[in-house]
Design an enzyme around this catalytic site. Structure first.
Site, PDB file in Angstrom:
ATOM      1  CB  SER A   1       6.635  35.354  50.133  1.00  0.00           C
ATOM      2  OG  SER A   1       7.536  36.198  49.468  1.00  0.00           O
TER       3      SER A   1
ATOM      4  CE1 TYR B   1       7.275  38.063  55.458  1.00  0.00           C
ATOM      5  CE2 TYR B   1       8.615  38.029  53.458  1.00  0.00           C
ATOM      6  CZ  TYR B   1       7.383  38.014  54.073  1.00  0.00           C
ATOM      7  OH  TYR B   1       6.244  37.927  53.296  1.00  0.00           O
TER       8      TYR B   1
ATOM      9  CE  LYS C   1       4.938  35.252  54.795  1.00  0.00           C
ATOM     10  NZ  LYS C   1       3.582  35.276  55.361  1.00  0.00           N
TER      11      LYS C   1
HETATM   12  P1  NAD Z   1      -0.066  43.927  55.886  1.00  0.00           P
HETATM   13  O1  NAD Z   1       0.937  44.201  56.944  1.00  0.00           O
HETATM   14  O2  NAD Z   1      -0.700  45.058  55.186  1.00  0.00           O
HETATM   15  O3  NAD Z   1      -1.215  42.992  56.470  1.00  0.00           O
HETATM   16  C1  NAD Z   1      -0.976  42.035  57.487  1.00  0.00           C
HETATM   17  C2  NAD Z   1      -2.063  42.214  58.534  1.00  0.00           C
HETATM   18  O4  NAD Z   1      -1.854  41.238  59.567  1.00  0.00           O
HETATM   19  C3  NAD Z   1      -2.050  43.586  59.195  1.00  0.00           C
HETATM   20  O5  NAD Z   1      -3.368  44.105  59.179  1.00  0.00           O
HETATM   21  C4  NAD Z   1      -1.561  43.302  60.617  1.00  0.00           C
HETATM   22  O6  NAD Z   1      -2.123  44.213  61.535  1.00  0.00           O
HETATM   23  C5  NAD Z   1      -2.046  41.880  60.822  1.00  0.00           C
HETATM   24  N1  NAD Z   1      -1.273  41.096  61.789  1.00  0.00           N
HETATM   25  C6  NAD Z   1       0.065  40.887  61.832  1.00  0.00           C
HETATM   26  N2  NAD Z   1       0.370  40.084  62.849  1.00  0.00           N
HETATM   27  C7  NAD Z   1      -0.790  39.750  63.469  1.00  0.00           C
HETATM   28  C8  NAD Z   1      -1.124  38.955  64.590  1.00  0.00           C
HETATM   29  N3  NAD Z   1      -0.182  38.327  65.310  1.00  0.00           N
HETATM   30  N4  NAD Z   1      -2.425  38.843  64.951  1.00  0.00           N
HETATM   31  C9  NAD Z   1      -3.394  39.480  64.237  1.00  0.00           C
HETATM   32  N5  NAD Z   1      -3.134  40.259  63.182  1.00  0.00           N
HETATM   33  C10 NAD Z   1      -1.844  40.395  62.800  1.00  0.00           C
HETATM   34  O7  NAD Z   1       0.642  42.945  54.831  1.00  0.00           O
HETATM   35  P2  NAD Z   1       0.153  42.473  53.389  1.00  0.00           P
HETATM   36  O8  NAD Z   1       1.033  43.120  52.398  1.00  0.00           O
HETATM   37  O9  NAD Z   1      -1.317  42.598  53.283  1.00  0.00           O
HETATM   38  O10 NAD Z   1       0.580  40.956  53.467  1.00  0.00           O
HETATM   39  C11 NAD Z   1      -0.317  39.941  53.878  1.00  0.00           C
HETATM   40  C12 NAD Z   1       0.445  38.630  53.944  1.00  0.00           C
HETATM   41  O11 NAD Z   1       1.030  38.356  52.670  1.00  0.00           O
HETATM   42  C13 NAD Z   1       1.586  38.613  54.949  1.00  0.00           C
HETATM   43  O12 NAD Z   1       1.616  37.346  55.562  1.00  0.00           O
HETATM   44  C14 NAD Z   1       2.814  38.815  54.093  1.00  0.00           C
HETATM   45  O13 NAD Z   1       3.958  38.226  54.646  1.00  0.00           O
HETATM   46  C15 NAD Z   1       2.408  38.096  52.811  1.00  0.00           C
HETATM   47  N6  NAD Z   1       3.101  38.610  51.620  1.00  0.00           N
HETATM   48  C16 NAD Z   1       3.085  39.943  51.336  1.00  0.00           C
HETATM   49  C17 NAD Z   1       3.767  40.414  50.229  1.00  0.00           C
HETATM   50  C18 NAD Z   1       3.816  41.876  49.921  1.00  0.00           C
HETATM   51  O14 NAD Z   1       4.732  42.309  49.205  1.00  0.00           O
HETATM   52  N7  NAD Z   1       2.877  42.693  50.396  1.00  0.00           N
HETATM   53  C19 NAD Z   1       4.459  39.524  49.397  1.00  0.00           C
HETATM   54  C20 NAD Z   1       4.423  38.168  49.699  1.00  0.00           C
HETATM   55  C21 NAD Z   1       3.753  37.713  50.820  1.00  0.00           C
HETATM   56  C1  WQD Z   2      11.796  45.605  43.847  1.00  0.00           C
HETATM   57  C2  WQD Z   2      12.973  46.057  43.004  1.00  0.00           C
HETATM   58  C3  WQD Z   2      14.950  46.545  44.274  1.00  0.00           C
HETATM   59  C4  WQD Z   2      13.261  49.969  46.418  1.00  0.00           C
HETATM   60  C5  WQD Z   2      10.055  42.343  48.627  1.00  0.00           C
HETATM   61  C6  WQD Z   2      10.375  41.265  49.640  1.00  0.00           C
HETATM   62  C7  WQD Z   2       9.698  39.983  49.251  1.00  0.00           C
HETATM   63  C8  WQD Z   2       8.193  40.207  49.026  1.00  0.00           C
HETATM   64  C9  WQD Z   2       7.925  41.350  48.118  1.00  0.00           C
HETATM   65  C10 WQD Z   2       6.979  39.662  50.996  1.00  0.00           C
HETATM   66  C11 WQD Z   2      14.302  45.460  43.422  1.00  0.00           C
HETATM   67  C12 WQD Z   2      14.422  47.783  43.624  1.00  0.00           C
HETATM   68  C13 WQD Z   2      13.454  48.882  45.601  1.00  0.00           C
HETATM   69  C14 WQD Z   2      13.959  51.167  46.143  1.00  0.00           C
HETATM   70  C15 WQD Z   2      14.937  50.116  44.231  1.00  0.00           C
HETATM   71  N1  WQD Z   2       7.520  40.518  50.244  1.00  0.00           N
HETATM   72  N2  WQD Z   2      14.275  48.945  44.522  1.00  0.00           N
HETATM   73  N3  WQD Z   2      14.771  51.195  45.043  1.00  0.00           N
HETATM   74  O1  WQD Z   2      12.726  43.104  47.141  1.00  0.00           O
HETATM   75  O2  WQD Z   2      11.503  42.175  45.117  1.00  0.00           O
HETATM   76  O3  WQD Z   2      10.514  41.927  47.347  1.00  0.00           O
HETATM   77  O4  WQD Z   2       8.636  42.524  48.551  1.00  0.00           O
HETATM   78  O5  WQD Z   2       7.005  38.476  50.919  1.00  0.00           O
HETATM   79  O6  WQD Z   2       9.950  39.070  50.264  1.00  0.00           O
HETATM   80  O7  WQD Z   2      11.780  41.090  49.698  1.00  0.00           O
HETATM   81  O8  WQD Z   2      10.550  44.156  46.326  1.00  0.00           O
HETATM   82  O9  WQD Z   2       9.744  46.431  45.956  1.00  0.00           O
HETATM   83  O10 WQD Z   2      11.569  46.060  47.654  1.00  0.00           O
HETATM   84  O11 WQD Z   2      12.091  45.806  45.230  1.00  0.00           O
HETATM   85  O12 WQD Z   2      15.699  50.194  43.270  1.00  0.00           O
HETATM   86  O13 WQD Z   2      13.846  52.168  46.862  1.00  0.00           O
HETATM   87  O14 WQD Z   2      13.122  47.473  43.178  1.00  0.00           O
HETATM   88  O15 WQD Z   2      16.348  46.506  44.267  1.00  0.00           O
HETATM   89  O16 WQD Z   2      15.050  45.240  42.257  1.00  0.00           O
HETATM   90  P1  WQD Z   2      11.462  42.829  46.458  1.00  0.00           P
HETATM   91  P2  WQD Z   2      10.941  45.678  46.365  1.00  0.00           P
END
Ligand code: NAD
Ligand code: WQD
Length: 344
Positions: free
Chosen positions: A124, A148, A152
């Protein structure tokens, strides 16, 4: 190739399953459905016309993992499984280290035992911490501001040590910026449980009338309109980035980090405006205090992914908003309502 997809029933996982199947790969999904529903994978099957092999199990169920590698010729693993709620991670850090870090260690141990050392990992942009200047390049110093993010960061370090110990490992650390949007079929998309933490699903639920108004967290940042700037990336572009990373790691050994973003920043108010155009409604909002831990600006330098993976995001903010709105209106209660019911 046959690819094991951990967390393949989740938001990014389902979209990646579609693109892997479209590219002709075979997939096997392992998911414990802690944050997803089996229905999501049924819809992947519907989109692609292919049967999806699913194993409902936890990443830390070593016996089941072993049986998967024993019974299948797995070529590579795409590892999405993880918990991702920043706020919850502050309250329950051990849950996050247990699930994300220990789960990844178990996965890598089993992969090593079965001589499968090709891994694409969901990292991330959060690993860039709060002290770097935009745009973020992969070689910047890394840090974390919450458990979190630290999970990562720790996993990235574990994978670097693992790759250094045996040159047969080939690992892509994909640092996602802000994934949003949905598949153009409207069949799969983000299905947050409870009130969304993230901006796009929150706006979308305001637009559909599930939430009364958006709170904009701060309008006094040093950005063009005072609100936070992020690099929103369409989840389908992100999914295609995984297909390219997979093809790269099976040909080149070693470990590399890649930013997956568009390289362009978009403010909160700009996203609201674009969503209003997509849904044809006004999104009521009020300015609130800054959210703890937020940074002013976060966007990617995408030169490395473009050069080394031959990948570039193609969708713009308007596509992201329109596809989110389509998903939201076709599935007002997420995957709880079956597709049969919503098409009646
Ligand atoms: P999500 O929660 O929709 O998908 C994650 C999946 O993993 C889910 O289906 C959950 O049931 C499964 N899971 C969690 N723990 C598990 C375990 N111990 N065993 C088996 N299954 C398990 O999340 P997403 O948004 O699809 O994110 C996928 C990956 O990308 C995650 O690792 C997340 O940290 C990373 N990521 C997401 C974002 C984002 O904003 N969505 C941003 C950066 C990184
Ligand atoms: C985006 C912008 C908020 C909600 C998060 C995780 C990051 C990654 C992606 C997994 C910011 C603003 C938000 C609201 C708002 N996930 N905001 N009102 O914080 O950039 O990233 O998701 O790895 O680790 O921290 O994403 O969508 O929460 O916020 O004003 O109700 O929107 O302040 O500027 P963020 P976000």
């Amino acid at each position: 190739m046959k690819i094991l997809i951990t967390g393949g029933a989740g938001y990014i996982g389902t979209h990646t399953c579609v693109e892997l199947l479209n590219a002709g790969h075979d997939i096997l999904v392992l998911d414990n459905f802690s944050n997803s529903k089996p229905e999501a994978l049924e819809r992947v099957g519907e989109i692609t016309g292919k049967f999806i092999e699913v194993c409902e199990a936890d990443l830390q169920d070593r016996a089941t993992l072993e049986s998967i590698f024993y019974q299948n010729e797995i070529d590579a693993v795409i590892h999405f499984a993880g918990l991702k709620a920043v706020g919850e991670s502050v309250e329950k850090p051990l849950k996050y280290y247990h699930n994300n870090v220990a789960g990844t260690v178990t996965l890598c141990e089993v992969m090593d035992k079965y001589n499968v050392r090709n891994l694409v990992f969901s990292s991330s942009a959060t690993v860039y911490g709060e002290n770097n200047l935009v745009p973020f390049t992969e070689d910047l110093p890394l840090s974390a501001t919450n458990p979190y993010g630290r999970s990562k960061l720790i996993i990235e370090e574990i994978l670097r040590d693992t790759a250094a110990s045996n040159s047969n490992w080939s690992v892509a650390l994909l640092r996602y910026f802000n994934p949003v949007g949905a598949h153009n079929s409207g069949l799969i998309g983000e299905d947050p449980s409870g009130v969304p933490n993230n901006l796009m699903p929150y706006i979308s639920q305001v637009a559909v009338g599930k939430l009364p108004e958006l709170q904009v967290f701060g309008d006094d940042y040093p950005t063009r309109d005072g609100t936070g700037v992020r690099d929103y990336i369409h989840v389908v572009d992100l999914a295609l980035g995984h297909v390219r990373a997979l093809e790269k790691i099976v040909t080149d050994r070693g470990i590399e980090a890649y930013n997956l973003g568009t390289g362009r920043g978009c403010s909160v108010l700009e996203l609201v405006k674009s969503f209003e155009a997509a849904c044809g409604k006004t999104i009521p909002f009020k300015i609130a205090d800054r959210r703890a831990g937020d940074i002013a600006e976060c966007y990617a330098d995408v030169t490395k992914a473009e050069r080394d993976l031959g990948w570039k995001a193609t969708f713009g903010i308007d596509d992201m908003c329109m596809s989110t709105w389509k998903w939201q209106t076709l599935n007002p209660t997420g995957y709880e309502v079956t597709k049969k019911e919503i098409t009646v």
